[in-house]
Design a protein around this motif. Structure first.
Motif, PDB file in Angstrom:
ATOM      1  N   PHE A   1       0.835  -1.207   0.000  1.00  0.00           N
ATOM      2  CA  PHE A   1       0.000   0.000   0.000  1.00  0.00           C
ATOM      3  C   PHE A   1       0.869   1.257   0.000  1.00  0.00           C
ATOM      4  O   PHE A   1       0.501   2.290  -0.553  1.00  0.00           O
ATOM      5  N   GLY A   2       2.016   1.171   0.653  1.00  0.00           N
ATOM      6  CA  GLY A   2       2.904   2.324   0.767  1.00  0.00           C
ATOM      7  C   GLY A   2       3.528   2.760  -0.539  1.00  0.00           C
ATOM      8  O   GLY A   2       4.058   3.871  -0.639  1.00  0.00           O
ATOM      9  N   LEU A   3       3.453   1.896  -1.567  1.00  0.00           N
ATOM     10  CA  LEU A   3       4.028   2.265  -2.855  1.00  0.00           C
ATOM     11  C   LEU A   3       3.313   3.445  -3.504  1.00  0.00           C
ATOM     12  O   LEU A   3       3.824   4.043  -4.449  1.00  0.00           O
ATOM     13  N   ASP A   4       2.139   3.804  -2.971  1.00  0.00           N
ATOM     14  CA  ASP A   4       1.463   5.020  -3.444  1.00  0.00           C
ATOM     15  C   ASP A   4       2.259   6.280  -3.114  1.00  0.00           C
ATOM     16  O   ASP A   4       2.028   7.337  -3.712  1.00  0.00           O
ATOM     17  N   ALA A   5       3.177   6.194  -2.142  1.00  0.00           N
ATOM     18  CA  ALA A   5       3.892   7.388  -1.689  1.00  0.00           C
ATOM     19  C   ALA A   5       4.679   8.047  -2.821  1.00  0.00           C
ATOM     20  O   ALA A   5       4.772   9.279  -2.888  1.00  0.00           O
ATOM     21  N   ALA A   6       5.247   7.243  -3.709  1.00  0.00           N
ATOM     22  CA  ALA A   6       6.012   7.816  -4.821  1.00  0.00           C
ATOM     23  C   ALA A   6       5.137   8.706  -5.689  1.00  0.00           C
ATOM     24  O   ALA A   6       5.606   9.708  -6.234  1.00  0.00           O
ATOM     25  N   GLY A   7       3.843   8.378  -5.814  1.00  0.00           N
ATOM     26  CA  GLY A   7       2.933   9.213  -6.579  1.00  0.00           C
ATOM     27  C   GLY A   7       2.786  10.597  -5.972  1.00  0.00           C
ATOM     28  O   GLY A   7       2.676  11.596  -6.693  1.00  0.00           O
ATOM     29  N   GLY A   8       2.773  10.672  -4.633  1.00  0.00           N
ATOM     30  CA  GLY A   8       2.703  11.966  -3.979  1.00  0.00           C
ATOM     31  C   GLY A   8       3.948  12.796  -4.202  1.00  0.00           C
ATOM     32  O   GLY A   8       3.882  14.017  -4.410  1.00  0.00           O
ATOM     33  N   VAL A   9       5.113  12.136  -4.157  1.00  0.00           N
ATOM     34  CA  VAL A   9       6.368  12.852  -4.425  1.00  0.00           C
ATOM     35  C   VAL A   9       6.404  13.305  -5.885  1.00  0.00           C
ATOM     36  O   VAL A   9       6.840  14.424  -6.191  1.00  0.00           O
ATOM     37  N   GLN A  10       5.942  12.454  -6.786  1.00  0.00           N
ATOM     38  CA  GLN A  10       5.854  12.848  -8.198  1.00  0.00           C
ATOM     39  C   GLN A  10       4.982  14.089  -8.379  1.00  0.00           C
ATOM     40  O   GLN A  10       5.326  15.009  -9.132  1.00  0.00           O
ATOM     41  N   ALA A  11       3.847  14.119  -7.683  1.00  0.00           N
ATOM     42  CA  ALA A  11       2.942  15.266  -7.796  1.00  0.00           C
ATOM     43  C   ALA A  11       3.637  16.552  -7.349  1.00  0.00           C
ATOM     44  O   ALA A  11       3.513  17.605  -7.995  1.00  0.00           O
ATOM     45  N   PHE A  12       4.380  16.467  -6.249  1.00  0.00           N
ATOM     46  CA  PHE A  12       5.108  17.642  -5.758  1.00  0.00           C
ATOM     47  C   PHE A  12       6.145  18.108  -6.779  1.00  0.00           C
ATOM     48  O   PHE A  12       6.246  19.298  -7.094  1.00  0.00           O
ATOM     49  N   LEU A  13       6.926  17.170  -7.309  1.00  0.00           N
ATOM     50  CA  LEU A  13       7.976  17.526  -8.270  1.00  0.00           C
ATOM     51  C   LEU A  13       7.377  18.073  -9.566  1.00  0.00           C
ATOM     52  O   LEU A  13       7.906  19.022 -10.155  1.00  0.00           O
ATOM     53  N   ARG A  14       6.270  17.498 -10.008  1.00  0.00           N
ATOM     54  CA  ARG A  14       5.632  17.970 -11.233  1.00  0.00           C
ATOM     55  C   ARG A  14       5.160  19.414 -11.080  1.00  0.00           C
ATOM     56  O   ARG A  14       5.273  20.226 -12.007  1.00  0.00           O
ATOM     57  N   GLU A  15       4.650  19.743  -9.913  1.00  0.00           N
ATOM     58  CA  GLU A  15       4.249  21.125  -9.655  1.00  0.00           C
ATOM     59  C   GLU A  15       5.425  22.090  -9.745  1.00  0.00           C
ATOM     60  O   GLU A  15       5.257  23.264 -10.091  1.00  0.00           O
ATOM     61  N   LYS A  16       6.619  21.579  -9.436  1.00  0.00           N
ATOM     62  CA  LYS A  16       7.829  22.402  -9.489  1.00  0.00           C
ATOM     63  C   LYS A  16       8.484  22.378 -10.867  1.00  0.00           C
ATOM     64  O   LYS A  16       9.551  22.970 -11.063  1.00  0.00           O
ATOM     65  N   GLY A  17       7.882  21.691 -11.828  1.00  0.00           N
ATOM     66  CA  GLY A  17       8.447  21.609 -13.167  1.00  0.00           C
ATOM     67  C   GLY A  17       9.660  20.719 -13.262  1.00  0.00           C
ATOM     68  O   GLY A  17      10.535  20.929 -14.102  1.00  0.00           O
ATOM     69  N   ILE A  18       9.708  19.687 -12.416  1.00  0.00           N
ATOM     70  CA  ILE A  18      10.864  18.790 -12.344  1.00  0.00           C
ATOM     71  C   ILE A  18      10.476  17.426 -12.887  1.00  0.00           C
ATOM     72  O   ILE A  18       9.432  16.869 -12.517  1.00  0.00           O
ATOM     73  N   GLY A  19      11.300  16.864 -13.766  1.00  0.00           N
ATOM     74  CA  GLY A  19      11.042  15.531 -14.271  1.00  0.00           C
ATOM     75  C   GLY A  19      11.852  15.225 -15.507  1.00  0.00           C
ATOM     76  O   GLY A  19      12.598  16.071 -16.026  1.00  0.00           O
ATOM     77  N   PHE A  20      11.726  14.004 -15.974  1.00  0.00           N
ATOM     78  CA  PHE A  20      12.400  13.531 -17.184  1.00  0.00           C
ATOM     79  C   PHE A  20      11.588  14.003 -18.389  1.00  0.00           C
ATOM     80  O   PHE A  20      10.393  13.706 -18.494  1.00  0.00           O
ATOM     81  N   ALA A  21      12.225  14.749 -19.271  1.00  0.00           N
ATOM     82  CA  ALA A  21      11.507  15.342 -20.401  1.00  0.00           C
ATOM     83  C   ALA A  21      11.277  14.310 -21.501  1.00  0.00           C
ATOM     84  O   ALA A  21      12.219  13.664 -21.975  1.00  0.00           O
ATOM     85  N   VAL A  22      10.012  14.156 -21.878  1.00  0.00           N
ATOM     86  CA  VAL A  22       9.626  13.326 -23.009  1.00  0.00           C
ATOM     87  C   VAL A  22       8.808  14.226 -23.931  1.00  0.00           C
ATOM     88  O   VAL A  22       7.599  14.368 -23.789  1.00  0.00           O
ATOM     89  N   GLY A  23       9.494  14.884 -24.853  1.00  0.00           N
ATOM     90  CA  GLY A  23       8.829  15.930 -25.630  1.00  0.00           C
ATOM     91  C   GLY A  23       8.396  17.034 -24.678  1.00  0.00           C
ATOM     92  O   GLY A  23       9.163  17.476 -23.818  1.00  0.00           O
ATOM     93  N   PRO A  24       7.144  17.508 -24.775  1.00  0.00           N
ATOM     94  CA  PRO A  24       6.679  18.557 -23.875  1.00  0.00           C
ATOM     95  C   PRO A  24       6.267  18.033 -22.495  1.00  0.00           C
ATOM     96  O   PRO A  24       5.965  18.825 -21.601  1.00  0.00           O
ATOM     97  N   ALA A  25       6.253  16.714 -22.302  1.00  0.00           N
ATOM     98  CA  ALA A  25       5.831  16.128 -21.022  1.00  0.00           C
ATOM     99  C   ALA A  25       7.011  15.991 -20.072  1.00  0.00           C
ATOM    100  O   ALA A  25       8.144  15.737 -20.490  1.00  0.00           O
ATOM    101  N   LEU A  26       6.733  16.158 -18.787  1.00  0.00           N
ATOM    102  CA  LEU A  26       7.717  15.931 -17.741  1.00  0.00           C
ATOM    103  C   LEU A  26       7.249  14.796 -16.853  1.00  0.00           C
ATOM    104  O   LEU A  26       6.118  14.809 -16.356  1.00  0.00           O
ATOM    105  N   VAL A  27       8.107  13.803 -16.667  1.00  0.00           N
ATOM    106  CA  VAL A  27       7.773  12.652 -15.831  1.00  0.00           C
ATOM    107  C   VAL A  27       8.797  12.570 -14.698  1.00  0.00           C
ATOM    108  O   VAL A  27       9.937  12.146 -14.914  1.00  0.00           O
ATOM    109  N   PRO A  28       8.441  12.982 -13.484  1.00  0.00           N
ATOM    110  CA  PRO A  28       9.375  12.826 -12.359  1.00  0.00           C
ATOM    111  C   PRO A  28       9.687  11.352 -12.124  1.00  0.00           C
ATOM    112  O   PRO A  28       8.776  10.519 -12.083  1.00  0.00           O
TER     113      PRO A  28
END
Length: 338
Positions: A73-100
């Motif tokens: 169940f705790g594996l959902d935690a990474a999704g929350g961290v991803q949401a935070f990083l995405r809000e900051k414009g942080i992630g792996f660029a795939v064209g115009p998309a960013l994937v933390p």
């Protein structure tokens, strides 16, 4: 030096936990994508997005690593961290998309007395977001973050960390959730198996006993006294360095660092352990003598992990639940001088 993994330049750590739940999340955020890999030596791991860390995979670096309670169940935690990083414009660029990119490992803390009746969705995504929000250079150890609900066979477990500097000037650090199937103590205590590696009085300053007897080496593990199947347990960790490493070197560093489990626990890597170690390099300082510098980084990383394991238990406080395990300081705190 804080004697924390945050002594390694280029990363921050945040904790979030829910006392009623009896569980939590620890998030490590990198200022820039960090070269990272991992190694699993336990028989019951729980992980997310770890295949991308293999040296033959295309991803050059990750944005964060999460260590959490909650079992699967705790594996959902990474999704929350991803949401935070995405809000900051942080992630792996795939064209115009960013994937933390946020690999994760979890521990099993579902039987520690906390209220796990969370309804349809577990709370770990929100805890992950809160942990990312809290990321900084200073953070609590013991009963905190992902170590909030952690236990060992005989004492409350917890979140631990330690750091060191190599002779060439590279900083090395470890961060660990100690939720071990077995024990951090020599016999019935108070000495820690990691006592030979202690710096100062970071976990009591008691060292090792003058002699370790066969009785002190007697094996015990969760569930053995009840003659029942032991619950899944895990000691999960991140080791980090400010050195410039390749992904293959990060893989080797993760493998080497598992020695810290063997130094800090009696015993590790069992059938019901999910022991996982991540290794990350923030790339601030090149290796001068590649072989010698890397060998020393690996040796100190395993030492730091052993020390962090002992610190996680030493700094823990007991959970406020019926039949909760005592903390080390509840049993042995009077032996510590000063």
């Amino acid at each position: 030096m804080r004697n924390l993994i945050t002594d390694v330049a280029g990363l921050r750590v945040g904790n979030a936990h829910d006392p009623e739940l009896g569980s939590g999340v620890t998030a490590v955020l990198f200022d820039e994508p960090a070269v990272a890999s991992y190694a699993v030596n336990g028989g019951a791991p729980g992980t997310r997005d770890t295949d991308l860390l293999e040296p033959d995979k295309v991803v050059p670096g990750v944005n964060a690593i999460v260590l959490s309670g909650g079992s699967a169940f705790g594996l959902d935690a990474a999704g929350g961290v991803q949401a935070f990083l995405r809000e900051k414009g942080i992630g792996f660029a795939v064209g115009p998309a960013l994937v933390p990119l946020v690999p994760q490992a979890i521990t099993f803390d579902l039987l520690n007395g906390g209220n796990k009746g969370w309804g349809r969705y577990p709370p770990y995504r929100e805890l992950g977001y809160e942990a990312a929000q809290a990321a900084g250079l200073d953070f609590a150890l013991g009963t905190a973050g992902g170590g909030y609900g952690a236990t060992t066979v005989d004492l409350k477990g917890g979140l631990g960390s330690a750091s060191a500097v190599t002779s060439a000037g590279h900083t090395v650090g470890a961060l660990v959730i100690v939720n071990a199937l077995a024990s951090t103590l020599v016999g019935d205590g108070p000495h820690f198996w990691a006592g030979a590696y202690e710096e100062g009085q970071e976990f009591g300053g008691l060292g090792l006993p003058s002699r370790i007897t066969p009785e002190m080496r007697k094996l015990n593990w969760k569930g053995r006294a009840q003659e029942a199947a032991p619950p899944v347990s895990t000691t999960i960790a991140l080791v980090a360095t400010d050195a410039v490493l390749t992904k293959a070197q990060a893989k080797r560093l993760a493998v080497i660092s598992h020695d810290g489990h063997a130094k800090g626990l009696r015993f590790a890597h069992a059938l019901y352990d999910g022991d996982t170690v991540f290794a990350a390099a923030t790339g601030k300082k090149p290796l001068k003598d590649e072989a010698a510098d890397f060998i020393e980084i690996g040796a100190l990383a395993s030492d730091c992990l052993a020390r962090a394991i002992a610190r996680g238990v030493y700094e823990a406080t007991a959970l406020p639940f019926a039949q909760a395990q005592p903390a080390w300081k509840d049993r042995f705190g009077g032996l510590v001088k000063g």
